[in-house]
Each structure stands twice: as C-alpha cells, then as structure tokens.
Design a protein around this motif. Structure first.
Motif, short mmCIF file in Angstrom:
data_model
loop_
_atom_site.label_atom_id
_atom_site.label_comp_id
_atom_site.label_asym_id
_atom_site.label_seq_id
_atom_site.Cartn_x
_atom_site.Cartn_y
_atom_site.Cartn_z
N GLN A 92 0.83 -1.21 0.00
CA GLN A 92 0.00 0.00 0.00
C GLN A 92 0.86 1.26 0.00
N ASP A 100 -3.75 5.87 1.31
CA ASP A 100 -4.96 5.61 2.08
C ASP A 100 -4.54 5.39 3.53
N THR A 101 -4.53 6.45 4.30
CA THR A 101 -4.05 6.41 5.67
C THR A 101 -4.88 5.48 6.55
N LEU A 103 -6.52 2.76 5.62
CA LEU A 103 -6.15 1.38 5.30
C LEU A 103 -4.79 1.04 5.88
#
Length: 129
Positions: A92, A100-101, A103
């Motif tokens: 990621q 996407d912090t 996630l």
C-alpha cells in the motif's frame, strides 16, 4: 481525535464505555482490562469484515454456509495476505495512488492485534517458548 472506525471510537461510541486516556506522555498507562477487552472484541470484527470484503458475495454468512473448505481457506488466505501482513502494508505504501491512511493504519492494527492475540493465547496455554 479518533477517526470513526478507530479503536477509540469503537470503545466509546459502539460499546458505550467511558473514554480511555492513553498516550506516551501520560503518567499512567491505559487500563489493561478495558484495552484487552477492546482488542478481543475488535479483532474478530476486523477478520469478519475482511471475509465480507474478499468473499465476493453481499452476505458473507450465506456464502460461508455454502462454501467448501477449500474456498473458505482461499478467502481466509486472501484476507490474511491483504489485511494482516507487513507485506500488505508495504504494498500500500508503494502504490502510486494517493495514500490511504485509514487502510495503512488498519493493516498495522490488524497485524499487531494478531500478534497480541497469539501472545495472550500462548500465555493461557502455558507455552513459554
């Protein structure tokens, strides 16, 4: 400030518990019993949410009733590889899309909570290795 879906939100809003105070600079650590309970409640919920995401069906309970053991194990492996490993976190981070912090933090939480669960169950079983 905790994000919705975070442990603090789950603890105070979902479970209707008193807010826990935690942080590195506090004089007292977060209360162990409430923290332990929160981890034991939220980890299975995160696992079920992962099964729901990766099973490919709207209702994961209906899918689980009709799935073969091989299908179930395959989806469980996908959940583990994509939501519970440091490799998933690093993948990621390396993605070219916007980060996407939520996630990233979920993957880190899942990874660490799984290690905590292993530690607790090992202690309960008397496994000191």
């Amino acid at each position: 400030m905790a994000l919705p879906g975070g442990l603090w939100w789950e603890h105070t809003q979902l479970l209707k518990h008193k807010p826990m105070i935690a942080g590195w600079q506090l004089k007292k650590a977060a209360p162990w019993k409430q923290s332990h309970e929160l981890l034991n409640i939220s980890l299975p919920a995160h696992i079920l949410d992962g099964l729901h995401i990766f099973c490919g069906h709207e209702n994961h309970q209906d899918w689980a009733r009709q799935a073969t053991m091989e299908e179930f194990n395959g989806v469980a492996q996908l959940v583990f590889e994509n939501l519970f490993t440091t490799a998933a976190y690093e993948e990621q981070l390396d993605s070219f899309d916007s980060p996407d912090t939520v996630l990233h933090n979920s993957i880190l939480y899942n990874h660490d909570a799984l290690h905590y669960w292993l530690l607790v169950t090992s202690i309960k079983a008397g496994d000191i290795s």
